[in-house]
Design a protein around this motif. Structure first.
Motif, PDB file in Angstrom:
ATOM      1  N   ALA A  82       0.828  -1.211   0.000  1.00  0.00           N
ATOM      2  CA  ALA A  82       0.000   0.000   0.000  1.00  0.00           C
ATOM      3  C   ALA A  82       0.864   1.262   0.000  1.00  0.00           C
ATOM      4  O   ALA A  82       0.775   2.084   0.915  1.00  0.00           O
ATOM      5  N   PRO A  83       1.705   1.441  -1.008  1.00  0.00           N
ATOM      6  CA  PRO A  83       2.632   2.582  -1.006  1.00  0.00           C
ATOM      7  C   PRO A  83       1.925   3.919  -1.186  1.00  0.00           C
ATOM      8  O   PRO A  83       0.827   3.992  -1.752  1.00  0.00           O
ATOM      9  N   ASP A  84       2.565   4.953  -0.689  1.00  0.00           N
ATOM     10  CA  ASP A  84       2.098   6.318  -0.912  1.00  0.00           C
ATOM     11  C   ASP A  84       2.708   6.908  -2.176  1.00  0.00           C
ATOM     12  O   ASP A  84       2.108   7.762  -2.820  1.00  0.00           O
ATOM     13  N   ILE A  85       3.912   6.464  -2.515  1.00  0.00           N
ATOM     14  CA  ILE A  85       4.633   6.934  -3.701  1.00  0.00           C
ATOM     15  C   ILE A  85       5.238   5.726  -4.396  1.00  0.00           C
ATOM     16  O   ILE A  85       5.825   4.865  -3.737  1.00  0.00           O
ATOM     17  N   VAL A  86       5.100   5.676  -5.712  1.00  0.00           N
ATOM     18  CA  VAL A  86       5.716   4.615  -6.511  1.00  0.00           C
ATOM     19  C   VAL A  86       6.700   5.251  -7.490  1.00  0.00           C
ATOM     20  O   VAL A  86       6.328   6.144  -8.256  1.00  0.00           O
ATOM     21  N   LEU A  87       7.941   4.809  -7.432  1.00  0.00           N
ATOM     22  CA  LEU A  87       8.963   5.235  -8.385  1.00  0.00           C
ATOM     23  C   LEU A  87       9.084   4.170  -9.460  1.00  0.00           C
ATOM     24  O   LEU A  87       9.335   3.001  -9.141  1.00  0.00           O
ATOM     25  N   LEU A  88       8.881   4.552 -10.707  1.00  0.00           N
ATOM     26  CA  LEU A  88       8.950   3.616 -11.829  1.00  0.00           C
ATOM     27  C   LEU A  88      10.245   3.850 -12.592  1.00  0.00           C
ATOM     28  O   LEU A  88      10.396   4.849 -13.298  1.00  0.00           O
ATOM     29  N   GLU A  89      11.189   2.927 -12.413  1.00  0.00           N
ATOM     30  CA  GLU A  89      12.482   2.984 -13.110  1.00  0.00           C
ATOM     31  C   GLU A  89      12.621   1.727 -13.940  1.00  0.00           C
ATOM     32  O   GLU A  89      13.299   0.785 -13.576  1.00  0.00           O
ATOM     33  N   LEU A  90      11.916   1.713 -15.063  1.00  0.00           N
ATOM     34  CA  LEU A  90      11.928   0.552 -15.939  1.00  0.00           C
ATOM     35  C   LEU A  90      12.020   1.004 -17.393  1.00  0.00           C
ATOM     36  O   LEU A  90      11.606   2.111 -17.735  1.00  0.00           O
ATOM     37  N   GLY A  91      12.523   0.125 -18.221  1.00  0.00           N
ATOM     38  CA  GLY A  91      12.639   0.433 -19.644  1.00  0.00           C
ATOM     39  C   GLY A  91      14.017   0.167 -20.205  1.00  0.00           C
ATOM     40  O   GLY A  91      14.169  -0.069 -21.403  1.00  0.00           O
ATOM     41  N   GLY A  92      15.039   0.206 -19.342  1.00  0.00           N
ATOM     42  CA  GLY A  92      16.395   0.001 -19.817  1.00  0.00           C
ATOM     43  C   GLY A  92      16.575  -1.344 -20.510  1.00  0.00           C
ATOM     44  O   GLY A  92      17.187  -1.424 -21.583  1.00  0.00           O
ATOM     45  N   ASN A  93      16.016  -2.392 -19.925  1.00  0.00           N
ATOM     46  CA  ASN A  93      16.159  -3.721 -20.523  1.00  0.00           C
ATOM     47  C   ASN A  93      15.277  -3.888 -21.756  1.00  0.00           C
ATOM     48  O   ASN A  93      15.628  -4.626 -22.679  1.00  0.00           O
ATOM     49  N   ASP A  94      14.153  -3.178 -21.783  1.00  0.00           N
ATOM     50  CA  ASP A  94      13.350  -3.153 -23.004  1.00  0.00           C
ATOM     51  C   ASP A  94      14.180  -2.574 -24.146  1.00  0.00           C
ATOM     52  O   ASP A  94      14.201  -3.110 -25.264  1.00  0.00           O
ATOM     53  N   GLY A  95      14.858  -1.464 -23.850  1.00  0.00           N
ATOM     54  CA  GLY A  95      15.653  -0.810 -24.879  1.00  0.00           C
ATOM     55  C   GLY A  95      16.824  -1.650 -25.340  1.00  0.00           C
ATOM     56  O   GLY A  95      17.086  -1.765 -26.542  1.00  0.00           O
ATOM     57  N   LEU A  96      17.535  -2.242 -24.385  1.00  0.00           N
ATOM     58  CA  LEU A  96      18.699  -3.049 -24.738  1.00  0.00           C
ATOM     59  C   LEU A  96      18.306  -4.266 -25.576  1.00  0.00           C
ATOM     60  O   LEU A  96      19.110  -4.770 -26.373  1.00  0.00           O
ATOM     61  N   ARG A  97      17.081  -4.723 -25.409  1.00  0.00           N
ATOM     62  CA  ARG A  97      16.600  -5.857 -26.199  1.00  0.00           C
ATOM     63  C   ARG A  97      15.921  -5.414 -27.489  1.00  0.00           C
ATOM     64  O   ARG A  97      15.455  -6.261 -28.272  1.00  0.00           O
ATOM     65  N   GLY A  98      15.834  -4.121 -27.713  1.00  0.00           N
ATOM     66  CA  GLY A  98      15.211  -3.611 -28.926  1.00  0.00           C
ATOM     67  C   GLY A  98      13.711  -3.838 -28.986  1.00  0.00           C
ATOM     68  O   GLY A  98      13.134  -3.910 -30.078  1.00  0.00           O
ATOM     69  N   LEU A  99      13.062  -3.938 -27.820  1.00  0.00           N
ATOM     70  CA  LEU A  99      11.619  -4.159 -27.797  1.00  0.00           C
ATOM     71  C   LEU A  99      10.883  -2.901 -28.259  1.00  0.00           C
ATOM     72  O   LEU A  99      11.399  -1.787 -28.140  1.00  0.00           O
ATOM     73  N   PRO A 100       9.686  -3.038 -28.781  1.00  0.00           N
ATOM     74  CA  PRO A 100       8.953  -1.885 -29.323  1.00  0.00           C
ATOM     75  C   PRO A 100       8.682  -0.822 -28.253  1.00  0.00           C
ATOM     76  O   PRO A 100       8.180  -1.154 -27.166  1.00  0.00           O
ATOM     77  N   PRO A 101       8.982   0.443 -28.546  1.00  0.00           N
ATOM     78  CA  PRO A 101       8.662   1.505 -27.583  1.00  0.00           C
ATOM     79  C   PRO A 101       7.177   1.545 -27.223  1.00  0.00           C
ATOM     80  O   PRO A 101       6.825   1.908 -26.094  1.00  0.00           O
ATOM     81  N   GLY A 102       6.319   1.163 -28.157  1.00  0.00           N
ATOM     82  CA  GLY A 102       4.893   1.140 -27.846  1.00  0.00           C
ATOM     83  C   GLY A 102       4.557   0.160 -26.749  1.00  0.00           C
ATOM     84  O   GLY A 102       3.641   0.379 -25.944  1.00  0.00           O
ATOM     85  N   GLN A 103       5.289  -0.937 -26.688  1.00  0.00           N
ATOM     86  CA  GLN A 103       5.093  -1.920 -25.622  1.00  0.00           C
ATOM     87  C   GLN A 103       5.516  -1.343 -24.281  1.00  0.00           C
ATOM     88  O   GLN A 103       4.835  -1.523 -23.264  1.00  0.00           O
ATOM     89  N   LEU A 104       6.651  -0.636 -24.270  1.00  0.00           N
ATOM     90  CA  LEU A 104       7.107   0.030 -23.050  1.00  0.00           C
ATOM     91  C   LEU A 104       6.076   1.049 -22.581  1.00  0.00           C
ATOM     92  O   LEU A 104       5.743   1.106 -21.391  1.00  0.00           O
ATOM     93  N   ARG A 105       5.570   1.830 -23.524  1.00  0.00           N
ATOM     94  CA  ARG A 105       4.584   2.852 -23.170  1.00  0.00           C
ATOM     95  C   ARG A 105       3.336   2.229 -22.559  1.00  0.00           C
ATOM     96  O   ARG A 105       2.815   2.709 -21.539  1.00  0.00           O
ATOM     97  N   ALA A 106       2.849   1.152 -23.159  1.00  0.00           N
ATOM     98  CA  ALA A 106       1.643   0.504 -22.647  1.00  0.00           C
ATOM     99  C   ALA A 106       1.868  -0.078 -21.257  1.00  0.00           C
ATOM    100  O   ALA A 106       1.003   0.041 -20.374  1.00  0.00           O
TER     101      ALA A 106
END
Length: 209
Positions: A82-106
């Protein structure tokens, strides 16, 4: 200046019971999981030390995590903590794998919406990919974070490793992960965007205390 002074006063106030303290949940990958260094040297641990018990910090980061993995794990973590603040630090591994940016956005959009539905504020921590991925992919990738910040009106740290990634003395031999010496600089990148969220939560908690 007023904000920093108020936050300092709140941090110096009388200790709150554990259940009353705001909780910060950090969802990320190896950049926040202290990969290759002692966990106590990582920027998330340094954040907990700076907060000095006035807020709780849960490091739910996993090395190698993608945005899909984070989106799958988040609902249970929201239920459990039940957090009050959520820090989202994700995407680096999506990028390194060349995954679609649209997938990251979703995936990140799903995580923002789930966090808000659970009553948490969200801070986005942006990341970049190396230039060899090409300008088109790189622009699409980095643009995801700004578009989400605009769409959901959430604060954004545009590049978590600003002032770190291009300093070879602050990067491990793999050229991807920061050293222990870089961790205070990473926290310094995060703190100005996180402090207003903490200030609001701490003020609300103190008022109810």
């Amino acid at each position: 200046m007023f904000l920093w002074g108020l936050l300092a006063m709140l941090l110096a106030a009388a200790p709150l019971a554990a259940a009353e303290r705001p909780l910060v949940l950090v969802m990320g990958d190896s950049l926040s999981a202290a990969y290759g260094i002692e966990r106590e040297a990582g920027w998330v641990h340094l954040l907990a030390e700076r907060l000095d018990g006035k807020a709780r910090v849960v490091n739910a980061c996993i090395s190698g995590e993608t945005s899909s993995g984070g989106a799958a794990r988040l609902p249970e973590l929201l239920r459990q903590h039940a957090p009050d603040i959520v820090l989202l630090e994700l995407g680096g591994n999506d990028g390194l794998r060349g995954l679609p940016p649209g997938q990251l956005r979703a995936n990140l959009a799903t995580m923002i919406e789930a966090s808000r539905a659970a009553g948490a504020e969200v801070l986005l921590l942006g990341i970049d990919v190396p230039p060899n991925y090409g300008p088109a992919y790189r622009d699409a990738f980095t643009g995801v974070f700004q578009r989400l910040a605009d769409r959901y009106s959430v604060p954004l740290v545009p590049f978590l490793l600003e002032g770190v990634a291009l300093d070879h003395g602050l990067m491990q031999a793999d050229g991807i992960h920061p050293t222990a010496a870089a961790q205070p600089a990473i926290l310094a990148n995060v703190w100005p965007a996180l402090a207003p969220l903490l200030e609001a939560d701490l003020a609300q908690t103190e008022a109810a205390h």
